[in-house]
Design an enzyme around this catalytic site. Structure first.
Site, PDB file in Angstrom:
ATOM      1  N   GLY A   8       0.800  -1.221   0.000  1.00 19.11           N
ATOM      2  CA  GLY A   8       0.000   0.000   0.000  1.00 19.11           C
ATOM      3  C   GLY A   8       0.833   1.272   0.000  1.00 19.11           C
ATOM      4  CG  MET A  48       8.777   7.061  -7.634  1.00 18.47           C
ATOM      5  SD  MET A  48       7.171   7.158  -8.404  1.00 18.47           S
ATOM      6  CE  MET A  48       7.434   8.618  -9.409  1.00 18.47           C
ATOM      7  CB  SER A  49      10.797   4.021  -1.865  1.00 14.50           C
ATOM      8  OG  SER A  49      10.625   3.408  -0.599  1.00 14.50           O
ATOM      9  CB  SER A  50       5.907   3.344   0.708  1.00 19.43           C
ATOM     10  OG  SER A  50       5.281   2.656  -0.355  1.00 19.43           O
ATOM     11  CD  GLN A  77       9.805  -8.049  -2.670  1.00 22.79           C
ATOM     12  OE1 GLN A  77       9.728  -7.913  -1.456  1.00 22.79           O
ATOM     13  NE2 GLN A  77       9.159  -7.254  -3.511  1.00 22.79           N
ATOM     14  CB  VAL A  82       8.630   4.027 -11.563  1.00 22.33           C
ATOM     15  CG1 VAL A  82       8.085   5.414 -11.853  1.00 22.33           C
ATOM     16  CG2 VAL A  82       8.015   3.004 -12.500  1.00 22.33           C
ATOM     17  CG  LEU A  98      -1.163   1.695  -3.836  1.00 22.15           C
ATOM     18  CD1 LEU A  98      -2.413   1.365  -4.658  1.00 22.15           C
ATOM     19  CD2 LEU A  98      -0.196   0.507  -3.825  1.00 22.15           C
ATOM     20  CG  HIS A 130       3.058   0.540  -5.421  1.00 23.49           C
ATOM     21  ND1 HIS A 130       3.242   1.635  -4.621  1.00 23.49           N
ATOM     22  CD2 HIS A 130       3.632  -0.496  -4.760  1.00 23.49           C
ATOM     23  CE1 HIS A 130       3.886   1.286  -3.519  1.00 23.49           C
ATOM     24  NE2 HIS A 130       4.144   0.000  -3.573  1.00 23.49           N
ATOM     25  CD  GLN A 135       7.314  -7.805   3.742  1.00 21.21           C
ATOM     26  OE1 GLN A 135       6.471  -8.606   3.341  1.00 21.21           O
ATOM     27  NE2 GLN A 135       7.855  -6.913   2.930  1.00 21.21           N
TER      28      GLN A 135
END
Ligand code: AMP
Length: 283
Positions: free
Chosen positions: A31, A184-186, A153, A176, A33, A37, A61
């Site tokens: 999530g 990009m990363s949460s 991963q 991206v 996003l 994503h 995790q």
């Protein structure tokens, strides 16, 4: 778009889609996003009759002292974005639904999970493989999409799916980036303005390594040193690892002689950021 919280209900939907002959694409996420994503979701949308997206912040995790509690969440905005890209089913199970009391199964891919991020996050990948194996058994996709930003991963999940004869295709798609190069990363949400500027050294160092290889430098030590210098010249950065490895086996390389993966993890302020690039494809 349907939002489903129950495992049984999700399995029922997938069974009936499959019995009609519909193909199912699946994008698992935690999530919050962003465009990274969404790029997976758009590609997945194109390639199957049905798109299933999951949002599950998987506690197993996260290691002790990591950011499970603080991990950013925004279900309303995520649902809206899922709807906009044409998601058919949003699977949003609770922790209790996924891990009932006395849950005891662990899926573990050895070797590939003990290097790179696995060194500083020793239980991370078994959390990932266990939850992804469960999600595959629940969603029953024909194709599952993962970002190459989390390259290790992707390799670990591809290996699990192949070796456990899971009847699906695992697809990896490019990272991206923001216009200035930041992947990009949460977790970019944790960065202050000043830290964000320092974080640009990650993608800058990858580009510099790529240039070095194109100029004919093949000695991995020299490349890793160049990368370290760029990142360490910024404030707020603390390197976890910078490594050049074989892209399939993730084993350390001393010399670049064909395709190689340059992967790095760096703490910037309270965020731990990862990035990578394939180098040496032209050697
Ligand atoms: P996460 O929500 O962080 O677990 O990520 C869910 C999926 O999105 C994973 O397959 C990630 O590799 C992928 N992903 C995350 N960030 C990016 C990005 N910047 N570009 C492409 N894929 C990404």
């Amino acid at each position: 778009m349907k939002t489903i919280e129950s495992i049984k209900e999700m399995q029922g939907i997938s069974d009936s889609l499959r019995s009609k002959g519909d193909s199912i694409s699946f994008v698992p996420t935690m999530g919050f996003l962003h465009e990274g994503h969404l790029s997976l979701m758009r590609k997945a949308r194109e390639e199957s009759d049905t798109l299933v997206v999951s949002i599950f912040v998987n506690p197993t995790q996260f290691g002790p002292g990591e950011d499970l509690e603080d991990y950013p969440r925004d279900l309303d905005k995520d649902s809206e974005l899922c709807r906009e890209v044409g998601t058919d089913v949003l699977f949003f199970p609770s922790v209790e639904e996924m891990y009932p009391e006395n849950f005891r199964t662990i899926v573990d891919v050895s070797g590939l999970t003990q290097v790179l991020c696995g060194r500083s996050r020793p239980t991370h990948f078994q959390g990932v493989t266990t939850v992804v194996a469960k999600l595959f058994a629940i969603v029953k996709p024909h194709r599952a999409y993962f970002g190459l930003k989390d390259y290790q991963q992707y390799r670990v999940i591809s290996c699990m799916a192949e070796e456990l004869n899971m009847d699906l295709e695992v697809i990896g798609l490019p990272t991206v980036r923001e216009p200035d190069g930041l992947a990009m990363s949460s977790r970019n949400k944790y960065l202050s303005d000043e830290e964000r500027k320092s974080a640009l050294s990650l993608s800058r160092s990858l580009a510099s390594a790529d240039r070095m290889v194109r100029e004919g430098i093949t000695e991995v030590k020299e490349i890793e040193t160049g990368v370290r210098e760029i990142i360490e010249s910024e404030s707020h950065t603390r390197i976890d690892y910078v490594e050049v490895v074989d892209p399939e086996e993730l084993t350390h390389l001393d010399r670049i002689n064909g395709r190689a993966l340059l992967a790095l993890a760096v703490h910037v302020g309270q965020a731990r950021l990862i990035d990578n690039t394939l180098i040496g494809e032209h050697t």
